[in-house]
Design a protein around this motif. Structure first.
Motif, short mmCIF file in Angstrom:
data_model
loop_
_atom_site.label_atom_id
_atom_site.label_comp_id
_atom_site.label_asym_id
_atom_site.label_seq_id
_atom_site.Cartn_x
_atom_site.Cartn_y
_atom_site.Cartn_z
N ARG A 282 77.00 128.32 -39.66
CA ARG A 282 77.28 127.49 -40.83
C ARG A 282 76.07 127.55 -41.75
N TYR A 283 76.29 127.21 -43.01
CA TYR A 283 75.20 127.16 -43.97
C TYR A 283 75.51 126.08 -44.99
N VAL A 284 74.45 125.59 -45.63
CA VAL A 284 74.54 124.37 -46.43
C VAL A 284 73.98 124.63 -47.82
N SER A 285 74.63 124.06 -48.83
CA SER A 285 74.12 124.12 -50.19
C SER A 285 74.04 122.71 -50.75
N SER A 286 72.97 122.43 -51.48
CA SER A 286 72.86 121.15 -52.18
C SER A 286 71.84 121.32 -53.29
N GLY A 287 71.71 120.29 -54.11
CA GLY A 287 70.75 120.32 -55.21
C GLY A 287 71.38 120.60 -56.55
N ALA A 288 72.51 121.31 -56.55
CA ALA A 288 73.24 121.62 -57.78
C ALA A 288 74.59 122.18 -57.37
N PRO A 289 75.59 122.16 -58.27
CA PRO A 289 76.92 122.67 -57.91
C PRO A 289 76.92 124.18 -57.75
N LEU A 290 77.76 124.66 -56.84
CA LEU A 290 78.00 126.08 -56.66
C LEU A 290 79.27 126.48 -57.43
N LEU A 291 79.19 127.56 -58.18
CA LEU A 291 80.38 128.04 -58.87
C LEU A 291 81.36 128.65 -57.87
N THR A 292 82.65 128.59 -58.21
CA THR A 292 83.69 129.12 -57.32
C THR A 292 83.47 130.60 -57.04
N ALA A 293 83.08 131.36 -58.07
CA ALA A 293 82.84 132.79 -57.87
C ALA A 293 81.72 133.03 -56.87
N THR A 294 80.69 132.18 -56.91
CA THR A 294 79.58 132.31 -55.96
C THR A 294 80.05 131.99 -54.54
N LYS A 295 80.89 130.97 -54.41
CA LYS A 295 81.42 130.63 -53.09
C LYS A 295 82.20 131.79 -52.49
N ALA A 299 81.25 133.73 -49.02
CA ALA A 299 82.18 133.81 -47.90
C ALA A 299 82.25 135.23 -47.35
N GLN A 300 82.17 136.21 -48.23
CA GLN A 300 82.22 137.61 -47.80
C GLN A 300 80.95 138.04 -47.07
N VAL A 301 79.81 137.45 -47.46
CA VAL A 301 78.52 137.86 -46.88
C VAL A 301 78.13 137.00 -45.68
N LEU A 302 78.19 135.67 -45.86
CA LEU A 302 77.70 134.75 -44.83
C LEU A 302 78.81 134.10 -44.02
N GLY A 303 80.05 134.31 -44.42
CA GLY A 303 81.17 133.72 -43.68
C GLY A 303 81.71 132.49 -44.38
N PRO A 304 82.79 131.91 -43.84
CA PRO A 304 83.51 130.84 -44.52
C PRO A 304 82.95 129.43 -44.29
N ASN A 305 81.96 129.29 -43.42
CA ASN A 305 81.55 127.95 -42.99
C ASN A 305 80.47 127.34 -43.88
N LEU A 306 80.83 127.13 -45.14
CA LEU A 306 79.92 126.56 -46.13
C LEU A 306 80.12 125.05 -46.23
N TYR A 307 79.01 124.30 -46.18
CA TYR A 307 79.01 122.87 -46.44
C TYR A 307 78.23 122.62 -47.73
N GLU A 308 78.78 121.77 -48.60
CA GLU A 308 78.07 121.37 -49.81
C GLU A 308 77.80 119.89 -49.76
N TYR A 309 76.54 119.51 -50.10
CA TYR A 309 76.16 118.11 -50.09
C TYR A 309 75.82 117.64 -51.50
N TYR A 310 76.20 116.42 -51.78
CA TYR A 310 75.76 115.76 -53.01
C TYR A 310 74.93 114.54 -52.62
N GLY A 311 73.80 114.38 -53.29
CA GLY A 311 72.97 113.22 -53.02
C GLY A 311 71.81 113.19 -53.99
N PRO A 323 83.85 123.08 -45.06
CA PRO A 323 84.42 124.42 -45.25
C PRO A 323 85.92 124.42 -45.50
N ARG A 324 86.65 123.56 -44.81
CA ARG A 324 88.12 123.57 -44.94
C ARG A 324 88.59 123.17 -46.33
N ASP A 325 87.69 122.55 -47.12
CA ASP A 325 88.08 122.09 -48.45
C ASP A 325 87.49 122.93 -49.58
#
Length: 517
Positions: A282-295, A299-311, A323-325
């Motif tokens: 799994r891997y995590v992104s936070s600090g700013a929004p990720l664009l859909t194209a980047t996601k 997914a192709q490079v690191l896999g589908p298990n991305l978590y995004e945090y807002y805080g 990831p499921r959402d």
């Protein structure tokens, strides 16, 4: 509440964890027994320098294993760690020292010059004791590495106070003055536990710290992994290829980064064998929004298990998009974290219904207590036990939070908060400028970069003025705060009350963008 110091003691006593690698840095591996011994030595040295309950320790140093060990020792003393941004220049460091009045100032060889330059600008009575890690020719009373090596070490005693400040985090926040968020120990460790539960962090995991320990996100995630008995691999400095190589070499199971870092990783991922990344769960992104194209590319490079945090530093971790959402919910930051409540409030102070846009408020037991010695700024964030970072958004029918815009003027570049007033004050000190408004504009790499929109006086040569302005900000501000572009206009748009309308200035730059912040 169990502090990191108590947890290190516990893990160092356990058969399965005692000899396990806790921290790995540039080929050096420290077991949990090693970390315990170092922590005990730091406790002894810090105590000898007068660090007690309530003391504040400022740290200006790069990524190194001493960072979490220092924090563990301070947790045993009910004292707080306050990390200074490694990109601060001397005037910013001096301002930080003058503000929080630390008992001890810890730095390393790389940042020693900046630290000493900052202290020289302060009156002698306002200069804390400077301790240097691996200094070249430092005096014995400043040589922290030597003092720790000679210390016998003392174990932590007693239970930690959950109300004592554990982490004093500088933040751009929503007003222009220097502020530090007071994070009580109880709130800090509650956040750590929630992160561990939500990301399923355990003792079998190995994480990679690729961001600076001087920022909240890398620091929290690294402490969470140590707290759970796993391994933290510390990258001295970020580089996309270094991240991929480290994942392969140390079989990293998860890591966290900001969108700017993910862009750099993707830039070098094309020729990297996917088999080298198979350990990543799994891997995590936070600090700013990720664009859909980047996601989609991730997914192709690191896999589908991305978590995004807002805080936010003041609010803790508010929500997460699992990831499921990720593809089901676009431009969304997910559901509230456990124990966190959300509400959306309109300009008329009335609660908004689902789909209605307003200011995002949150409450729970992971909020900051206050801004250190900033009562007015604290009142601007809190409404009773609810708090806001000034962001605007809405809740959908399933309770998911969507960010729409930023109500305040905060700029976020590479996941780092920048407050425009600080930049504008420097620019207004350059002769020939009548007015200025600094805003964040879209940047393919950093998310936002700083644009200075300037009104100069009659007869002032704009290229010459810009050269002088660039020299001024280079002396006064960290590189990430400096405007990358200057634009010259005849006047700035204003409201009926005479206030500069930055949202109007921003509008033309953000038209057609997938995200607004």
């Amino acid at each position: 509440m169990i502090s990191l110091a108590q947890m290190v003691e516990h893990l160092a006593n356990r058969h399965h964890e005692s000899g396990k690698a806790a921290l790995i840095y540039e080929g050096e591996s420290l077991t949990y027994r090693d970390v315990r011994a170092a922590m005990r030595a730091y406790i002894q040295v810090l105590s000898a320098h007068g660090v007690t309950k309530g003391s504040r320790v400022l740290a200006l140093m790069g990524n190194r294993v001493e960072y979490p060990i220092l924090f563990a020792a301070l947790s045993a003393l009910d004292a707080s760690l306050s990390p200074a941004n490694v990109r601060f220049v001397a005037p910013e460091v001096a301002d930080a020292v003058d503000y929080i009045r630390p008992a001890i100032f810890v730095t390393d060889r790389e940042h020693e010059g900046t630290a000493r330059q900052a202290l020289r600008t302060l009156p002698p009575k306002n200069r804390p004791r400077l301790l240097v890690l691996n200094g070249r020719n430092v005096a014995e009373h400043e040589d922290l590495t030597g003092q720790v090596a000679q210390a016998d070490g003392v174990p932590p005693t007693g239970r930690s106070d959950p109300d004592a400040c554990a982490y004093l985090a500088f933040t751009g926040g929503t007003t222009g003055v220097r502020k530090a968020a007071v994070i009580p120990a109880g709130n800090f460790y509650q956040t750590i536990l929630w992160l561990a539960v939500h990301l399923r962090i355990n003792s079998d995991d190995t994480t990679l710290t690729c961001g600076s320990f001087s920022h909240t996100m890398p620091f929290y995630y690294s402490i969470a992994q140590l707290y759970c008995g796993g391994t933290v691999v510390v990258l001295p400095r970020f580089a996309g290829r270094a991240v991929l190589d480290t994942i392969a070499r140390h079989e990293i199971t998860w890591f966290a980064a900001v969108p700017t870092m993910y862009h750099d990783i993707l830039d070098v991922a094309a020729d990297f064998p996917k088999t080298g990344l198979r350990s990543l769960r799994r891997y995590v992104s936070s600090g700013a929004p990720l664009l859909t194209a980047t996601k989609n590319r991730l997914a192709q490079v690191l896999g589908p298990n991305l978590y995004e945090y807002y805080g936010a530093t003041e609010l803790g971790w508010v929500s997460t998009l699992e990831p499921r959402d990720q593809l089901r919910k676009t431009r969304c930051v997910g559901l509230p974290m456990p124990g966190t409540e959300l509400k959306i409030v309109g300009d008329d102070h009335v609660h908004c219904g689902n789909g209605e846009v307003g200011t995002i408020f949150t409450r729970g037991n992971i909020l900051m207590k206050e801004y250190f010695e900033r009562p007015q700024e604290t009142r601007e964030v809190f409404d009773g036990d609810w708090a806001t970072a000034g962001d605007v958004g809405y809740l959908d029918d399933e309770g998911y939070l969507h960010l729409v815009d930023r109500k305040k003027d905060l700029i976020v570049s590479g996941g780092i908060n920048i407050y425009p007033v600080e930049i504008e004050e420097v620019l207004l000190g350059v002769p020939g400028l009548d007015e200025v408004a600094c805003i964040g504009v879209p940047d393919a790499r950093w998310g936002e970069s700083v644009l200075a929109v300037c009104v100069i006086g009659n007869g002032v040569d704009s290229p010459a003025w810009e050269q002088e302005a660039r020299r001024a900000v280079e002396k006064a501000l960290s590189s990430f705060k400096r405007p990358t572009t200057y634009e010259f206009v005849d006047s700035l748009p204003r409201s009926h009350a005479g206030k500069v309308l930055k949202r109007v200035i921003r509008e033309k730059y953000w038209q057609g963008q997938e995200r607004r912040i």
